[in-house]
Design a protein around this motif. Structure first.
Motif, PDB file in Angstrom:
ATOM      1  N   PHE A   7      17.832 -21.233  13.092  1.00  0.00           N
ATOM      2  CA  PHE A   7      16.810 -22.267  12.901  1.00  0.00           C
ATOM      3  C   PHE A   7      16.949 -23.274  14.044  1.00  0.00           C
ATOM      4  CE2 PHE A   7      19.406 -25.748  11.104  1.00  0.00           C
ATOM      5  CZ  PHE A   7      20.516 -25.060  10.628  1.00  0.00           C
ATOM      6  N   CYS A  10      20.147 -25.568  14.580  1.00  0.00           N
ATOM      7  CA  CYS A  10      21.512 -25.038  14.394  1.00  0.00           C
ATOM      8  C   CYS A  10      22.217 -25.061  15.758  1.00  0.00           C
ATOM      9  CB  CYS A  10      21.469 -23.617  13.845  1.00  0.00           C
ATOM     10  SG  CYS A  10      23.091 -22.823  13.894  1.00  0.00           S
ATOM     11  N   PRO A  11      23.254 -25.900  15.926  1.00  0.00           N
ATOM     12  CA  PRO A  11      23.896 -26.002  17.241  1.00  0.00           C
ATOM     13  C   PRO A  11      24.580 -24.711  17.673  1.00  0.00           C
ATOM     14  CG  PRO A  11      25.163 -27.189  15.583  1.00  0.00           C
ATOM     15  CD  PRO A  11      23.896 -26.769  14.916  1.00  0.00           C
ATOM     16  N   PRO A  34      19.532 -21.552   6.265  1.00  0.00           N
ATOM     17  CA  PRO A  34      20.565 -21.141   5.311  1.00  0.00           C
ATOM     18  C   PRO A  34      20.251 -21.568   3.876  1.00  0.00           C
ATOM     19  CG  PRO A  34      21.588 -22.033   7.278  1.00  0.00           C
ATOM     20  CD  PRO A  34      20.098 -22.255   7.419  1.00  0.00           C
ATOM     21  N   GLY A  48      25.831 -16.292   4.538  1.00  0.00           N
ATOM     22  CA  GLY A  48      24.651 -17.166   4.629  1.00  0.00           C
ATOM     23  C   GLY A  48      24.683 -18.145   5.774  1.00  0.00           C
ATOM     24  N   ARG A  49      25.343 -17.802   6.870  1.00  0.00           N
ATOM     25  CA  ARG A  49      25.426 -18.735   8.008  1.00  0.00           C
ATOM     26  C   ARG A  49      24.704 -18.207   9.222  1.00  0.00           C
ATOM     27  NH1 ARG A  49      31.196 -21.589   8.481  1.00  0.00           N
ATOM     28  NH2 ARG A  49      31.069 -22.660   6.510  1.00  0.00           N
ATOM     29  N   THR A  50      24.067 -19.115   9.937  1.00  0.00           N
ATOM     30  CA  THR A  50      23.448 -18.774  11.218  1.00  0.00           C
ATOM     31  C   THR A  50      24.414 -19.183  12.332  1.00  0.00           C
ATOM     32  OG1 THR A  50      22.350 -20.933  11.222  1.00  0.00           O
ATOM     33  CG2 THR A  50      21.053 -19.050  10.424  1.00  0.00           C
ATOM     34  N   PRO A  51      24.393 -18.493  13.484  1.00  0.00           N
ATOM     35  CA  PRO A  51      23.478 -17.430  13.887  1.00  0.00           C
ATOM     36  C   PRO A  51      23.982 -16.038  13.488  1.00  0.00           C
ATOM     37  CG  PRO A  51      24.899 -17.997  15.732  1.00  0.00           C
ATOM     38  CD  PRO A  51      25.293 -18.900  14.602  1.00  0.00           C
ATOM     39  N   ASP A  64      28.540 -15.090  13.976  1.00  0.00           N
ATOM     40  CA  ASP A  64      29.376 -16.197  14.487  1.00  0.00           C
ATOM     41  C   ASP A  64      29.131 -16.360  15.983  1.00  0.00           C
ATOM     42  OD1 ASP A  64      32.083 -17.943  13.800  1.00  0.00           O
ATOM     43  OD2 ASP A  64      32.047 -17.206  15.855  1.00  0.00           O
ATOM     44  N   SER A  65      28.797 -17.596  16.366  1.00  0.00           N
ATOM     45  CA  SER A  65      28.414 -17.847  17.760  1.00  0.00           C
ATOM     46  C   SER A  65      29.511 -17.432  18.742  1.00  0.00           C
ATOM     47  CB  SER A  65      28.067 -19.324  17.967  1.00  0.00           C
ATOM     48  OG  SER A  65      29.194 -20.147  17.805  1.00  0.00           O
ATOM     49  N   GLN A  66      30.775 -17.719  18.397  1.00  0.00           N
ATOM     50  CA  GLN A  66      31.826 -17.403  19.364  1.00  0.00           C
ATOM     51  C   GLN A  66      32.023 -15.887  19.463  1.00  0.00           C
ATOM     52  OE1 GLN A  66      32.756 -19.484  21.454  1.00  0.00           O
ATOM     53  NE2 GLN A  66      34.376 -18.355  22.495  1.00  0.00           N
ATOM     54  N   MET A 112      22.974 -33.898  10.775  1.00  0.00           N
ATOM     55  CA  MET A 112      22.096 -32.863  10.204  1.00  0.00           C
ATOM     56  C   MET A 112      21.935 -33.078   8.701  1.00  0.00           C
ATOM     57  SD  MET A 112      23.514 -29.491  12.187  1.00  0.00           S
ATOM     58  CE  MET A 112      22.445 -28.281  11.394  1.00  0.00           C
TER      59      MET A 112
END
Ligand code: GSH
Length: 223
Positions: A7, A10-11, A34, A48-51, A64-66, A112
């Motif tokens: 979304f 979302c950082p 989410p 249920g987490r982005t991204p 998971d971004s990382q 947020m």
């Protein structure tokens, strides 16, 4: 083709988008909030987490971004973002963790919650004490960025790296929510203007969260 479930504010999705764009990896955007995501999203990531990055044809899912950034760092040679020798890569990872964890917990997440989630989902007023504390902590983080860019060319050293994009992703969300005051942080501000003017950043600046317009200065690369 990859699909990125995310979304606009979302950082971690922003950090992922910046890295994918710098590396030339294409993807389609799929909106997933989410607090209101459909079954397809939860089937991909029950946490249920982005991204979430998904390739339906190849039946691949990255979460998971990382983890996503490290996957493309290992599989795409273009524009290394975790680069240099082992010591330099350790410094990049330290700073990525600092912004993903500490800046997020101190600044981005409270903003947020108070300014986005309370307005769009909970329909309650923000708590002014929490907002004041987030903005005070933002100043402390900006002071550290002042020091980093006063002593190095980029945040983690001589080269642009994932640390710069992780930090800029958090700051851009905080800025969208009116939580960044650059007064007294000329060095950090100069660094952010440079990152903000990269082509990879442009799509983020034009994207808006429905029902929550950004301040006027937000998309201006000169401010
Ligand atoms: N470490 C994760 C953090 C992901 C994260 O916390 N995403 C937030 C949105 S910015 C989320 O989905 N929160 C929903 C929840 O925690 O239930 C990453 O880097 O991707």
């Amino acid at each position: 083709m990859w699909q990125l479930f995310q979304f606009p504010l979302c950082p971690f999705s922003r950090k992922t988008r910046l890295a994918l764009s710098e590396k030339g990896v294409g993807y389609d955007l799929e909106h997933a909030y989410p607090w209101d995501a459909g079954d397809d999203f939860y089937a991909l990531n029950p946490a249920g987490r982005t991204p979430v990055l998904h390739d339906p044809a190849k039946r691949l899912t990255l979460i998971d971004s990382q983890a996503i950034c490290e996957y493309f760092e290992e599989t795409v040679d273009k524009t290394p973002l975790i680069l240099g020798n082992a010591l330099q890569r350790a410094e990049i990872r330290r700073l990525v963790a600092l912004f993903d964890q500490n800046f997020f917990a101190d600044v981005t997440h409270p903003l947020m919650h108070e300014k986005m989630k309370k307005r769009l989902v909970l329909r309650t007023s923000p708590d002014s004490g929490t907002l004041r504390s987030a903005m005070r902590l933002a100043h402390e983080h900006l002071e550290y960025i002042d020091w980093l860019v006063g002593n190095r060319r980029w945040l983690a050293g001589a080269q642009l790296s994932l640390a710069d994009f992780a930090a800029a992703a958090q700051i851009s969300v905080a800025d969208y929510l009116g939580g960044i005051d650059w007064t007294g942080h000329e060095e950090a501000h100069g660094w952010y203007r440079v990152i903000k003017s990269r082509p990879s950043f442009r799509p983020l600046l034009t994207e808006k969260m429905e029902g929550l317009p950004p301040p006027r200065h937000y998309a201006d690369v000169n401010s």
